[in-house]
Design a protein around this motif. Structure first.
Motif, short mmCIF file in Angstrom:
data_model
loop_
_atom_site.label_atom_id
_atom_site.label_comp_id
_atom_site.label_asym_id
_atom_site.label_seq_id
_atom_site.Cartn_x
_atom_site.Cartn_y
_atom_site.Cartn_z
N GLY A 69 75.84 -5.20 65.72
CA GLY A 69 75.02 -6.16 66.47
C GLY A 69 73.53 -5.93 66.31
N THR A 70 73.12 -5.03 65.40
CA THR A 70 71.70 -4.74 65.26
C THR A 70 70.92 -5.92 64.69
OG1 THR A 70 72.21 -3.63 63.16
CG2 THR A 70 71.94 -2.25 65.12
N GLY A 71 71.57 -6.78 63.92
CA GLY A 71 70.90 -7.99 63.44
C GLY A 71 70.51 -8.90 64.59
N ILE A 72 71.41 -9.03 65.56
CA ILE A 72 71.10 -9.81 66.76
C ILE A 72 69.92 -9.18 67.49
CG2 ILE A 72 71.95 -10.50 69.05
CD1 ILE A 72 74.74 -10.73 67.83
N LEU A 73 69.92 -7.86 67.59
CA LEU A 73 68.82 -7.18 68.27
C LEU A 73 67.48 -7.48 67.60
CD1 LEU A 73 70.28 -3.62 69.09
CD2 LEU A 73 70.28 -5.70 70.49
N VAL A 74 67.45 -7.45 66.27
CA VAL A 74 66.21 -7.75 65.55
C VAL A 74 65.74 -9.17 65.84
CG1 VAL A 74 65.16 -8.01 63.27
CG2 VAL A 74 66.66 -6.06 63.73
N ALA A 75 66.69 -10.12 65.87
CA ALA A 75 66.34 -11.51 66.18
C ALA A 75 65.80 -11.65 67.59
CB ALA A 75 67.57 -12.40 66.00
N LEU A 76 66.18 -10.74 68.47
CA LEU A 76 65.72 -10.76 69.87
C LEU A 76 64.56 -9.78 70.09
CD1 LEU A 76 69.10 -11.07 71.82
CD2 LEU A 76 67.61 -12.87 70.91
N GLY A 77 63.92 -9.35 69.00
CA GLY A 77 62.70 -8.57 69.11
C GLY A 77 62.86 -7.08 69.25
N VAL A 78 64.05 -6.54 68.97
CA VAL A 78 64.29 -5.10 69.05
C VAL A 78 64.50 -4.55 67.64
CG1 VAL A 78 65.80 -3.29 69.92
CG2 VAL A 78 65.32 -5.29 71.34
N ASN A 79 63.70 -3.59 67.23
CA ASN A 79 63.80 -3.07 65.87
C ASN A 79 64.39 -1.67 65.85
OD1 ASN A 79 62.57 -5.35 64.68
ND2 ASN A 79 60.54 -4.58 65.22
N PRO A 80 65.48 -1.46 65.12
CA PRO A 80 66.05 -0.11 64.96
C PRO A 80 65.19 0.72 64.01
CG PRO A 80 67.33 -1.72 63.71
CD PRO A 80 66.29 -2.49 64.45
N LEU A 81 64.93 1.95 64.39
CA LEU A 81 64.01 2.81 63.64
C LEU A 81 64.68 4.09 63.16
CD1 LEU A 81 60.95 2.64 66.10
CD2 LEU A 81 61.42 1.11 64.15
N ASP A 82 64.15 4.64 62.03
CA ASP A 82 64.60 5.95 61.59
C ASP A 82 63.71 7.03 62.19
OD1 ASP A 82 62.23 6.02 60.13
OD2 ASP A 82 63.19 5.65 58.19
N GLU A 83 63.93 8.29 61.83
CA GLU A 83 63.19 9.39 62.42
C GLU A 83 61.69 9.32 62.14
OE1 GLU A 83 64.79 13.17 61.38
OE2 GLU A 83 66.55 12.94 62.68
N ALA A 84 61.31 8.72 61.02
CA ALA A 84 59.90 8.61 60.67
C ALA A 84 59.23 7.41 61.34
CB ALA A 84 59.76 8.50 59.15
N GLY A 85 60.01 6.63 62.09
CA GLY A 85 59.45 5.47 62.78
C GLY A 85 59.45 4.19 61.98
N TYR A 86 60.11 4.20 60.82
CA TYR A 86 60.20 2.99 60.00
C TYR A 86 61.43 2.19 60.39
CZ TYR A 86 56.65 5.10 56.98
OH TYR A 86 55.49 5.66 56.50
N GLN A 87 61.29 0.85 60.28
CA GLN A 87 62.43 -0.01 60.61
C GLN A 87 63.52 0.16 59.58
OE1 GLN A 87 61.44 -4.05 61.56
NE2 GLN A 87 63.55 -4.78 61.36
N LEU A 88 64.77 0.26 60.05
CA LEU A 88 65.90 0.38 59.15
C LEU A 88 66.12 -0.91 58.39
CD1 LEU A 88 68.58 2.18 61.39
CD2 LEU A 88 67.06 3.22 59.68
N LYS A 89 66.67 -0.80 57.19
CA LYS A 89 67.06 -1.97 56.44
C LYS A 89 68.23 -2.66 57.15
CE LYS A 89 65.58 -0.28 51.91
NZ LYS A 89 66.00 0.07 50.51
N PRO A 90 68.40 -3.98 56.94
CA PRO A 90 69.49 -4.69 57.60
C PRO A 90 70.86 -4.14 57.23
CG PRO A 90 67.91 -6.23 56.65
CD PRO A 90 67.57 -4.87 56.12
N GLY A 91 71.81 -4.29 58.15
CA GLY A 91 73.20 -3.95 57.86
C GLY A 91 73.63 -2.59 58.36
N GLY A 92 74.95 -2.39 58.36
CA GLY A 92 75.52 -1.14 58.86
C GLY A 92 75.35 0.04 57.94
N GLY A 93 75.01 -0.21 56.67
CA GLY A 93 74.89 0.88 55.72
C GLY A 93 73.75 1.83 56.00
#
Length: 376
Positions: free
Chosen positions: A147-171
């Motif tokens: 559901g992280t794609g939905i989160l991005v569409a609703l303004g929530v960005n998943p981040l890695d340890e360096a603070g960069y946004q993760l690429k789309p998808g479960g991979g």
């Protein structure tokens, strides 16, 4: 006087099929099966109750305005998708499969990079129209993104340890460290969520989203392990039990939504994971209509090991059993045999889908008459 082949005058027959993927809607399947049945049992009282379990075609079975708007597929290509908005109850009925479904990417599946952003676009639109509740059908997706794609569409960005946004998808989810919520769409995220599942699968493990549904979304063995680790990491960061029944539906969409709702409300009381087929059966009156039925017919593309975990055929079968009716299933193929006593008919190998279902309906009717005669 009744003939020896007529078990009861004007038998009540309820026809409640699922859609047959991209070949026949649930409404069409019901009509065509009924055509076949009535060609054999001409005085039958036939009731049509098209069904769904949260997969493709679920939202169209609910009353309301059909809304169509531009969005994106699971692999990010532009498309159009529809959902149903019922203004009187402030409820939007949305299928994740409408934008993020497998058919749109079937020729080039993207199990590691596919995401549910396009579904998030529909959700955000529904909120602007006045929706206070989203009934989300969780079936038929091409994604395992939690559901992280939905989160991005609703303004929530998943981040890695360096603070960069993760690429789309479960991979990429196994590298998840946290979320940037600075631009979260609070009104949309704080809605009431009713998640219609067609499975009881948990998020992770051998019975989870990646292992059970990954192969049909194009995932290799290595992909499945990566996706499973990603969903486990998402559950860890979101502080959600990955073994929650139904959380594996739609590639774990419920994980992201449950985290978002809990973050905004302070608890998970605004997210409800429920069996989709049961909700539809209650909504379209099937639960009452099977009462007094002599024969109950359902249908789906493939009858397999997943059928018994909450899909249409299993729920309709349970209702038929409770009503004491003969139960019949028409399917494109049977990878497993239904319960003893069930009339099972494989669709004939003809090119026209309508003709397949008409013939299957007639075959079911003949088998029912023969069974009823044998039983007295």
């Amino acid at each position: 006087m009744s003939s020896s082949f007529d078990p009861a005058p004007s038998p009540k027959i309820v026809i409640a099929p699922d859609s047959f993927k991209s070949t026949a809607s649930a409404d069409e399947a019901a009509e065509w099966l009924a055509e076949g049945v009535s060609s054999v049992i001409r005085d039958a009282q036939i009731i049509l109750a098209p069904m769904a379990d949260g997969g493709e075609g679920t939202s169209a079975l609910f009353e309301g305005e059909r809304v169509c708007l531009p969005t994106t597929t699971a692999d990010g290509r532009l498309t159009e998708a529809e959902y149903t908005f019922h203004a009187a109850t402030e409820t939007a009925y949305i299928d994740v499969a409408a934008a993020s479904g497998l058919p749109a990417v079937e020729d080039n599946p993207a199990p590691l990079t596919g995401d549910t952003y396009g579904t998030g676009v529909l959700i955000a639109d529904a909120e602007t129209r006045g929706a206070k509740r989203i009934v989300l059908g969780l079936g038929g997706t091409a994604t395992v993104d939690g559901g992280t794609g939905i989160l991005v569409a609703l303004g929530v960005n998943p981040l890695d340890e360096a603070g960069y946004q993760l690429k789309p998808g479960g991979g990429s989810l196994e590298r998840l460290a946290g979320f940037d919520t600075a631009k979260v769409n609070v009104p949309a995220g704080a809605l009431e969520w009713v998640l219609l599942t067609d499975t009881t699968a948990p998020a992770t493990g051998h019975d989870g989203a990646a292992h059970v549904f990954g192969p049909q979304k194009g995932a290799t063995r290595e992909d499945i392990e990566l996706l499973d680790r990603g969903l486990a990491r998402l559950c860890e960061v979101a502080e959600i039990d990955p073994q929650t029944p139904g959380l594996g539906a739609a590639g774990g969409v419920g994980i992201g939504l449950m985290w978002l709702s809990t973050m905004l409300h302070g608890n998970d009381e605004h997210v409800h994971i429920v069996p989709g087929a049961r909700v539809v059966a209650d909504s379209n009156g099937l639960t009452e209509q099977v009462d007094g039925a002599a024969l109950v017919i359902t249908g789906e593309g493939r009858f397999d090991g997943q059928t018994g975990t909450g899909k249409v055929a299993s729920v309709v079968g349970e209702l038929a059993s409770d009503a004491g009716a003969v139960f019949a299933v028409a399917a494109g193929r049977f990878d497993e045999q239904p319960a003893e006593g069930t009339i099972a008919v494989t669709l004939p190998e003809v090119d026209d889908v309508r003709e397949q279902l008409v013939q299957a309906g007639a075959e079911i009717a003949v088998a029912y008459l023969n069974t009823s005669t044998v039983q007295g």
